[in-house]
Design an enzyme around this catalytic site. Structure first.
Site, mmCIF file in Angstrom:
data_model
loop_
_atom_site.group_PDB
_atom_site.id
_atom_site.type_symbol
_atom_site.label_atom_id
_atom_site.label_comp_id
_atom_site.label_asym_id
_atom_site.label_seq_id
_atom_site.Cartn_x
_atom_site.Cartn_y
_atom_site.Cartn_z
ATOM 1 N N ALA A 11 -12.700 -14.178 13.204
ATOM 2 C CA ALA A 11 -11.415 -14.648 13.720
ATOM 3 C C ALA A 11 -10.352 -14.522 12.628
ATOM 4 O O ALA A 11 -10.666 -14.392 11.445
ATOM 5 C CB ALA A 11 -11.530 -16.095 14.172
ATOM 6 N N CYS A 12 -9.119 -14.574 13.048
ATOM 7 C CA CYS A 12 -7.978 -14.484 12.147
ATOM 8 C C CYS A 12 -8.129 -15.487 11.003
ATOM 9 O O CYS A 12 -8.505 -16.631 11.253
ATOM 10 C CB CYS A 12 -6.701 -14.772 12.934
ATOM 11 S SG CYS A 12 -5.193 -14.587 11.971
ATOM 12 N N PRO A 13 -7.884 -15.079 9.783
ATOM 13 C CA PRO A 13 -7.312 -13.831 9.297
ATOM 14 C C PRO A 13 -8.357 -12.813 8.814
ATOM 15 O O PRO A 13 -8.011 -11.821 8.196
ATOM 16 C CB PRO A 13 -6.472 -14.300 8.113
ATOM 17 C CG PRO A 13 -7.320 -15.399 7.514
ATOM 18 C CD PRO A 13 -7.961 -16.080 8.707
#
Length: 187
Positions: A15-17
């Site tokens: 998941a981000c980042p």
């Protein structure tokens, strides 16, 4: 159509980042012009990787989707080097002049770049294939050579001129300055 990538990065489940962090690290190992394929499942990576690429000067080619998996394609670019390359082919036209004229628009970008958006009716012939495929072109026809910024098309125009083609024009500024209708051929 299959898109050729020089290096593949598996960022599935991240998941981000993290997709951007891993992409940044992978890009450091690539040479200018090489293409990285980032395989991700984070839907936000579509906007994130496109924005990151633009910010740092790499070319975000596009994304394909297979179910829940996203395949992002990014070409490593050195903006200083590409801007510093001198355009040397003398015969040039604007995008608008090439589209309005009667002739062949020869797109010398990579197949993936062409697939994600090209001028309707343009013929794809990546610069790496030009010497082995130029027999497909008619020397009597006017040929408008286009790429993303005018650098590869400049080299291709020179190559065609050296092979005896006389009605050759380098299209500037290239697809980076094209605002018209795009045709796409992505599966």
């Amino acid at each position: 159509m299959s898109i050729k990538a020089d290096v593949q990065l598996d960022a599935k489940g991240l998941a981000c980042p993290m997709p951007i962090v891993k992409t940044k690290k992978a890009m450091q190992g690539l040479e200018d012009g090489q293409v990285l394929e980032v395989i991700a499942t984070d839907k936000g990576s579509k906007a994130d990787l496109a924005a990151w690429s633009k910010t740092v000067g790499h070319q975000y080619i596009g994304t394909t989707e297979e179910g829940d998996v996203l395949y992002h394609y990014i070409r490593k670019c050195n903006p200083e080097a590409s801007e510093a390359v001198e355009k040397t082919f003398e015969q040039t036209v604007t995008n608008e002049e090439a589209i309005a004229a009667n002739g062949v628009i020869l797109d010398v970008r990579e197949a993936a770049e062409y697939a994600f958006g090209h001028i309707p009716g343009a013929k794809s012939m990546p610069i790496g294939e030009l010497s082995s495929r130029m027999y497909e072109l008619d020397k009597a026809q006017t040929i408008y050579v286009i790429c993303r910024t005018g650098t590869r098309s400049d080299m291709a125009a020179q190559q065609l001129a050296e092979a005896g083609f006389t009605n050759i024009y380098n299209v500037l500024p290239g697809m980076s300055g094209y605002a018209g209708e795009l045709e796409k051929e992505v599966n």
